[in-house]
Design an enzyme around this catalytic site. Sequence first.
Site, PDB file in Angstrom:
ATOM      1  N   GLY A  25       0.784  -1.226   0.000  1.00 61.28           N
ATOM      2  CA  GLY A  25       0.000   0.000   0.000  1.00 61.28           C
ATOM      3  C   GLY A  25       0.814   1.273   0.000  1.00 61.28           C
ATOM      4  O   GLY A  25       0.266   2.353  -0.205  1.00 61.28           O
ATOM      5  N   CYS A  54     -18.869 -11.750 -20.158  1.00 58.49           N
ATOM      6  CA  CYS A  54     -20.147 -11.804 -20.858  1.00 58.49           C
ATOM      7  C   CYS A  54     -20.077 -12.840 -21.985  1.00 58.49           C
ATOM      8  O   CYS A  54     -20.985 -13.652 -22.158  1.00 58.49           O
ATOM      9  CB  CYS A  54     -20.471 -10.423 -21.423  1.00 58.49           C
ATOM     10  N   CYS A  81     -27.784  -8.527 -16.989  1.00 58.62           N
ATOM     11  CA  CYS A  81     -27.170  -8.230 -18.281  1.00 58.62           C
ATOM     12  C   CYS A  81     -28.113  -8.604 -19.424  1.00 58.62           C
ATOM     13  O   CYS A  81     -28.638  -9.728 -19.474  1.00 58.62           O
ATOM     14  CB  CYS A  81     -25.850  -8.979 -18.424  1.00 58.62           C
ATOM     15  N   CYS A 120     -22.916  -6.374 -19.352  1.00 55.79           N
ATOM     16  CA  CYS A 120     -21.700  -6.567 -18.556  1.00 55.79           C
ATOM     17  C   CYS A 120     -20.614  -5.613 -19.034  1.00 55.79           C
ATOM     18  O   CYS A 120     -20.387  -5.481 -20.237  1.00 55.79           O
ATOM     19  CB  CYS A 120     -21.174  -7.989 -18.720  1.00 55.79           C
TER      20      CYS A 120
END
Lengths: 200, 323
Positions: free
Chosen positions: B49, B289, B258, B283
Amino acid sequence: MAAMTDIKPGFHDPVLDSQAVFRAVLDAMARPGRLHRVSHLKDVPAPLAPATAAVCLALVDQDTPLWLAPDMRSQGAETFLRFHCGCPLVDDRSTAAFAIVSGGKLPGLDGFAIGDDAYPETSTTVIVQTEGLATGEGLVLRGPGIEATHRLAVLGLRSGVWREWADNGPLFPCGVDLILVDDQTLAALPRTTTVTEQEA
Amino acid sequence: MADVIDHPSRAAATPPDTRAATGYNFAYLDEQTKRMIRRAILKGVAIPGYQVPFGSREMPLPYGWGTGGIQVTAAVIGPDDTLKVIDQGADDTTNAVNIRSFFAKTAGVATTERTTEASVIQTRHRIPETPLTEDQILVYQVPIPEPLRWLEPREAETRKMHALEEYGAMHVSLYEDIARYGRIIKSYNYPVKVNDRYVMAPSPIPKFDNPKMDRMPALQLFGAGREKRIYAVPPYTKVKSLDFEDHPFTVESWEQSCALCGAGDSYLDEVVTDDKGGKMFVCSDSDYCEQRRDAGHQGDGGDSNYATRNEIPENETSSGDDR
């Protein structure tokens, strides 16, 4: 001044070998305690281990002062590192970006650079040559990069290293990172890894 | 150009580009630059981080088009890798297509659009819906790596705030949202805390993707070219979206599924289909998808009666010229 013929060869393919060694170190650092084999160098100057030399050739250059522990110094090793890495060799380990030490004569971890809170990345990465690394036994490792626990056995370390390592963790974000080397094998312990010597 | 070694994962992937550009080093960057970036990546992994400064180079594309991500990918990628690049979830947009062809040309690597076949995935602003594995590296393109930048413009100050773990200003900013709007309105680049220490910008991914970062088996690397920062989240590392006990973090949800594949669990983009208010939700992750449609899943084709159903009077949707 050593003759050119005294210098052991570097990587066969400097570009792709550096990439492969870096990826091994990256995965080792990201998944502490896992072993990686780097067999890109076979013939290296004593007392350097093949994996130590490979890590240096992949990561050390003119921007990274390197410290050699007294028992790691030899004309062959120094010439090899100066020639292939072009790195300055320094006398003060608190100013080194990388250090090469042996596990048996590992100097106190607190003498290396630990960085500061604003710039913790200015710490020393210590390459420790051990006498053996094995997974599935030994130390119990925990921390980022480890799903639950990971076990790693490290042979040939002087006593007290893991007590000093326990003092390194709380320095976070400062602290040193270790790359453990055994011949052509390496593993890494970033400063975030906690080590338990014996599990009840 | 070095010889390319065959890799099992290449079976169904696009073969390496045989028209690879000559005259460049492998993966474009010179070796000294790669070493510098590689050292920064290693420090980033060791300090989860934390934003490691690095000497970002000029790349053959403008800042804001993924120069940071490209430099990280160039330092990491090898001839055995299979690269996938997505832009807002899609493999077929300009940015994704060009970055993929850049590495096919300069590194001769195999490329793929399938999440499961990729070993390195460079992404702009999405995390694939298909869960990533230990064998994958996710490289994010990051515009503004400093999560505190909008609260404190001075780098010297934000660096101090990170050093002292002084994140009060961030919590106040989230609280102000709640005071003003009743909820935290940040919907993308939603700040996270990594391994209980550093507050980190996850790059402008929708907050929908934030939970995927938590304890992800894959290594996550972040590159910000203009801002010259690299940071990382190691595998299996705690990534917590900032919130309050009485206002817990939540992700977006949709009433629709979707229109193409019927997925009810993916991040949906709204697509306008005509000038009469017609729209469909599909999507954002084009590979997800497609895999679902290949597996036989089907959506409802979109809501063609959306305008009627919402009672938009005809004279307000037609173009004005026909009167």
